[in-house]
Design a protein around this motif. Structure first.
Motif, PDB file in Angstrom:
ATOM      1  N   LEU A 122      23.853  15.118 -22.454  1.00 11.73           N
ATOM      2  CA  LEU A 122      22.757  14.292 -22.943  1.00 11.73           C
ATOM      3  C   LEU A 122      23.263  13.286 -23.984  1.00 11.73           C
ATOM      4  O   LEU A 122      22.872  12.118 -23.967  1.00 11.73           O
ATOM      5  CB  LEU A 122      21.635  15.143 -23.542  1.00 11.73           C
ATOM      6  N   ILE A 123      24.132  13.731 -24.861  1.00 12.64           N
ATOM      7  CA  ILE A 123      24.703  12.841 -25.882  1.00 12.64           C
ATOM      8  C   ILE A 123      25.457  11.698 -25.209  1.00 12.64           C
ATOM      9  O   ILE A 123      25.305  10.530 -25.581  1.00 12.64           O
ATOM     10  CB  ILE A 123      25.606  13.637 -26.848  1.00 12.64           C
ATOM     11  N   ALA A 124      26.254  12.027 -24.193  1.00 12.10           N
ATOM     12  CA  ALA A 124      26.991  10.988 -23.453  1.00 12.10           C
ATOM     13  C   ALA A 124      26.029  10.003 -22.795  1.00 12.10           C
ATOM     14  O   ALA A 124      26.261   8.780 -22.813  1.00 12.10           O
ATOM     15  CB  ALA A 124      27.904  11.633 -22.415  1.00 12.10           C
ATOM     16  N   THR A 125      24.949  10.507 -22.234  1.00 13.86           N
ATOM     17  CA  THR A 125      23.940   9.640 -21.608  1.00 13.86           C
ATOM     18  C   THR A 125      23.299   8.733 -22.654  1.00 13.86           C
ATOM     19  O   THR A 125      23.100   7.540 -22.408  1.00 13.86           O
ATOM     20  CB  THR A 125      22.871  10.480 -20.882  1.00 13.86           C
ATOM     21  N   CYS A 126      22.970   9.284 -23.820  1.00 15.68           N
ATOM     22  CA  CYS A 126      22.380   8.477 -24.896  1.00 15.68           C
ATOM     23  C   CYS A 126      23.344   7.374 -25.334  1.00 15.68           C
ATOM     24  O   CYS A 126      22.921   6.241 -25.594  1.00 15.68           O
ATOM     25  CB  CYS A 126      22.014   9.356 -26.090  1.00 15.68           C
ATOM     26  N   ARG A 127      24.623   7.683 -25.389  1.00 12.85           N
ATOM     27  CA  ARG A 127      25.621   6.665 -25.759  1.00 12.85           C
ATOM     28  C   ARG A 127      25.718   5.598 -24.673  1.00 12.85           C
ATOM     29  O   ARG A 127      25.799   4.404 -24.972  1.00 12.85           O
ATOM     30  CB  ARG A 127      26.970   7.318 -26.002  1.00 12.85           C
ATOM     31  N   MET A 128      25.707   6.038 -23.418  1.00  9.35           N
ATOM     32  CA  MET A 128      25.801   5.102 -22.302  1.00  9.35           C
ATOM     33  C   MET A 128      24.593   4.154 -22.266  1.00  9.35           C
ATOM     34  O   MET A 128      24.728   2.965 -21.997  1.00  9.35           O
ATOM     35  CB  MET A 128      25.912   5.871 -20.981  1.00  9.35           C
ATOM     36  N   LYS A 129      23.413   4.700 -22.583  1.00 12.15           N
ATOM     37  CA  LYS A 129      22.188   3.884 -22.604  1.00 12.15           C
ATOM     38  C   LYS A 129      22.060   3.078 -23.899  1.00 12.15           C
ATOM     39  O   LYS A 129      21.073   2.366 -24.079  1.00 12.15           O
ATOM     40  CB  LYS A 129      20.953   4.784 -22.463  1.00 12.15           C
ATOM     41  N   ARG A 130      23.015   3.250 -24.797  1.00 13.14           N
ATOM     42  CA  ARG A 130      23.031   2.576 -26.104  1.00 13.14           C
ATOM     43  C   ARG A 130      21.860   2.985 -27.004  1.00 13.14           C
ATOM     44  O   ARG A 130      21.438   2.229 -27.867  1.00 13.14           O
ATOM     45  CB  ARG A 130      23.119   1.068 -25.940  1.00 13.14           C
ATOM     46  N   ILE A 131      21.365   4.195 -26.780  1.00  8.88           N
ATOM     47  CA  ILE A 131      20.369   4.781 -27.678  1.00  8.88           C
ATOM     48  C   ILE A 131      21.083   5.302 -28.921  1.00  8.88           C
ATOM     49  O   ILE A 131      20.515   5.400 -29.997  1.00  8.88           O
ATOM     50  CB  ILE A 131      19.605   5.930 -26.970  1.00  8.88           C
ATOM     51  N   LEU A 132      22.367   5.621 -28.746  1.00  9.97           N
ATOM     52  CA  LEU A 132      23.197   6.212 -29.781  1.00  9.97           C
ATOM     53  C   LEU A 132      24.572   5.570 -29.692  1.00  9.97           C
ATOM     54  O   LEU A 132      25.131   5.452 -28.602  1.00  9.97           O
ATOM     55  CB  LEU A 132      23.295   7.729 -29.532  1.00  9.97           C
ATOM     56  N   SER A 133      25.116   5.183 -30.841  1.00 10.25           N
ATOM     57  CA  SER A 133      26.438   4.545 -30.837  1.00 10.25           C
ATOM     58  C   SER A 133      27.543   5.597 -30.877  1.00 10.25           C
ATOM     59  O   SER A 133      27.287   6.786 -31.078  1.00 10.25           O
ATOM     60  CB  SER A 133      26.578   3.601 -32.036  1.00 10.25           C
ATOM     61  N   ASN A 134      28.768   5.122 -30.759  1.00 12.83           N
ATOM     62  CA  ASN A 134      29.926   6.009 -30.860  1.00 12.83           C
ATOM     63  C   ASN A 134      30.317   6.261 -32.317  1.00 12.83           C
ATOM     64  O   ASN A 134      31.210   7.055 -32.586  1.00 12.83           O
ATOM     65  CB  ASN A 134      31.115   5.420 -30.097  1.00 12.83           C
ATOM     66  N   ARG A 135      29.661   5.581 -33.244  1.00 14.16           N
ATOM     67  CA  ARG A 135      29.983   5.721 -34.670  1.00 14.16           C
ATOM     68  C   ARG A 135      29.702   7.137 -35.182  1.00 14.16           C
ATOM     69  O   ARG A 135      30.465   7.694 -35.950  1.00 14.16           O
ATOM     70  CB  ARG A 135      29.169   4.711 -35.489  1.00 14.16           C
ATOM     71  N   ILE A 136      28.620   7.710 -34.733  1.00 16.89           N
ATOM     72  CA  ILE A 136      28.193   9.014 -35.230  1.00 16.89           C
ATOM     73  C   ILE A 136      28.956  10.122 -34.505  1.00 16.89           C
ATOM     74  O   ILE A 136      29.051  10.132 -33.292  1.00 16.89           O
ATOM     75  CB  ILE A 136      26.654   9.158 -35.097  1.00 16.89           C
ATOM     76  N   GLN A 137      29.559  11.020 -35.278  1.00 14.27           N
ATOM     77  CA  GLN A 137      30.313  12.140 -34.719  1.00 14.27           C
ATOM     78  C   GLN A 137      29.367  13.313 -34.495  1.00 14.27           C
ATOM     79  O   GLN A 137      28.508  13.584 -35.334  1.00 14.27           O
ATOM     80  CB  GLN A 137      31.425  12.569 -35.678  1.00 14.27           C
ATOM     81  N   ILE A 138      29.556  14.020 -33.380  1.00 13.67           N
ATOM     82  CA  ILE A 138      28.677  15.153 -33.069  1.00 13.67           C
ATOM     83  C   ILE A 138      29.538  16.333 -32.624  1.00 13.67           C
ATOM     84  O   ILE A 138      30.439  16.171 -31.800  1.00 13.67           O
ATOM     85  CB  ILE A 138      27.660  14.787 -31.968  1.00 13.67           C
ATOM     86  N   ASP A 139      29.260  17.499 -33.195  1.00 10.88           N
ATOM     87  CA  ASP A 139      29.967  18.698 -32.773  1.00 10.88           C
ATOM     88  C   ASP A 139      29.031  19.902 -32.773  1.00 10.88           C
ATOM     89  O   ASP A 139      27.866  19.795 -33.147  1.00 10.88           O
ATOM     90  CB  ASP A 139      31.225  18.945 -33.618  1.00 10.88           C
ATOM     91  N   PHE A 140      29.566  21.033 -32.339  1.00 14.37           N
ATOM     92  CA  PHE A 140      28.808  22.279 -32.209  1.00 14.37           C
ATOM     93  C   PHE A 140      29.560  23.361 -32.973  1.00 14.37           C
ATOM     94  O   PHE A 140      30.743  23.580 -32.731  1.00 14.37           O
ATOM     95  CB  PHE A 140      28.655  22.652 -30.733  1.00 14.37           C
ATOM     96  N   VAL A 141      28.834  24.029 -33.892  1.00 16.74           N
ATOM     97  CA  VAL A 141      29.456  24.959 -34.824  1.00 16.74           C
ATOM     98  C   VAL A 141      28.713  26.295 -34.776  1.00 16.74           C
ATOM     99  O   VAL A 141      27.474  26.299 -34.791  1.00 16.74           O
ATOM    100  CB  VAL A 141      29.383  24.384 -36.265  1.00 16.74           C
ATOM    101  N   PRO A 142      29.437  27.419 -34.723  1.00 21.81           N
ATOM    102  CA  PRO A 142      28.757  28.718 -34.763  1.00 21.81           C
ATOM    103  C   PRO A 142      27.961  28.876 -36.067  1.00 21.81           C
ATOM    104  O   PRO A 142      28.461  28.581 -37.156  1.00 21.81           O
ATOM    105  CB  PRO A 142      29.898  29.734 -34.702  1.00 21.81           C
ATOM    106  N   GLY A 143      26.707  29.311 -35.952  1.00 16.34           N
ATOM    107  CA  GLY A 143      25.819  29.421 -37.102  1.00 16.34           C
ATOM    108  C   GLY A 143      26.317  30.348 -38.196  1.00 16.34           C
ATOM    109  O   GLY A 143      26.030  30.139 -39.370  1.00 16.34           O
ATOM    110  N   GLY A 144      27.065  31.371 -37.820  1.00 12.26           N
ATOM    111  CA  GLY A 144      27.573  32.309 -38.818  1.00 12.26           C
ATOM    112  C   GLY A 144      28.702  31.751 -39.657  1.00 12.26           C
ATOM    113  O   GLY A 144      29.008  32.282 -40.723  1.00 12.26           O
ATOM    114  N   THR A 145      29.325  30.655 -39.212  1.00 13.89           N
ATOM    115  CA  THR A 145      30.471  30.101 -39.934  1.00 13.89           C
ATOM    116  C   THR A 145      30.104  28.947 -40.859  1.00 13.89           C
ATOM    117  O   THR A 145      30.909  28.569 -41.698  1.00 13.89           O
ATOM    118  CB  THR A 145      31.555  29.601 -38.955  1.00 13.89           C
ATOM    119  N   GLU A 146      28.900  28.395 -40.705  1.00 14.08           N
ATOM    120  CA  GLU A 146      28.496  27.242 -41.523  1.00 14.08           C
ATOM    121  C   GLU A 146      27.122  27.495 -42.152  1.00 14.08           C
ATOM    122  O   GLU A 146      26.090  27.339 -41.502  1.00 14.08           O
ATOM    123  CB  GLU A 146      28.468  25.969 -40.677  1.00 14.08           C
ATOM    124  N   PRO A 147      27.113  27.876 -43.437  1.00 13.97           N
ATOM    125  CA  PRO A 147      25.842  28.146 -44.105  1.00 13.97           C
ATOM    126  C   PRO A 147      24.866  26.963 -44.105  1.00 13.97           C
ATOM    127  O   PRO A 147      23.652  27.176 -44.150  1.00 13.97           O
ATOM    128  CB  PRO A 147      26.263  28.499 -45.535  1.00 13.97           C
TER     129      PRO A 147
END
Length: 185
Positions: A122-147
């Motif tokens: 979905l993120i890639a699609t949003c970037r392709m449609k120019r709803i979201l730029s490549n400037r913003i970094q996005i990642d996925f983090v386990p909830g127990g490791t990041e308070p």
């Protein structure tokens, strides 16, 4: 100023509500907030709103209300709520909001790998449609490791309680909580 957003979800199929919340934190404040959240935790693992008893929820809201942070929540409603579809609808609204708010990096609480893969598509699609730029970094983090991921969990729990008719926690929250309501069908 380097600004990060931490994102978590909550939903209730019985009332047809899906909530996706981002807690926006200035990175210079991040370590102090992490320490405060760790002090709130009882036992091991992460702080999780739905597993906390009422007296602990009051303590958590009181502490979190002292923080200077902003939250953006997208609340999707549908009579026949389908969680993954609702999540995608909410993400399509939330991500551009975060980018326009000057967020540099978004950290989603990681879920199962197949769910993370759908989110990445979905993120890639949003970037392709120019709803979201490549400037913003996005990642996925386990909830127990990041308070800091516990912050949106708390806000989601508060908003879900409000959707169920109990706005006592929301009244205590006090910080800037922006809510965007959408149809999630």
């Amino acid at each position: 100023m380097f600004v990060h957003a931490y994102v978590d979800e909550s939903y209730d199929l019985t009332i047809g509500v899906y909530i996706l919340t981002a807690s926006i934190v200035d990175y210079s404040d991040a370590e102090d907030i992490r320490c405060m959240l760790r002090e709130l935790r009882r036992g091991g693992g992460k702080l999780h709103w739905s597993k906390e008893p009422t007296n602990r929820r009051d303590e958590i809201v009181k502490t979190v209300s002292t923080l200077s942070l902003t939250t953006v929540s997208v609340i999707g409603s549908s009579a026949a709520l389908r969680p993954e579809r609702s999540r995608r609808k909410c993400m399509e609204v939330l991500l551009p909001e975060l980018e326009s708010a000057g967020v540099d990096a978004v950290h989603f609480e990681a879920r199962q790998e197949r769910n993370n893969k759908q989110d990445k598509e979905l993120i890639a699609t949003c970037r392709m449609k120019r709803i979201l730029s490549n400037r913003i970094q996005i990642d996925f983090v386990p909830g127990g490791t990041e308070p800091l991921l516990w912050l949106p969990d708390i806000t989601c729990g508060i908003l879900l309680a409000t959707e169920r008719g109990d706005d006592s926690y929301f009244e205590q929250l006090g910080h800037a909580a922006r809510q965007l309501k959408i149809a999630a069908n």
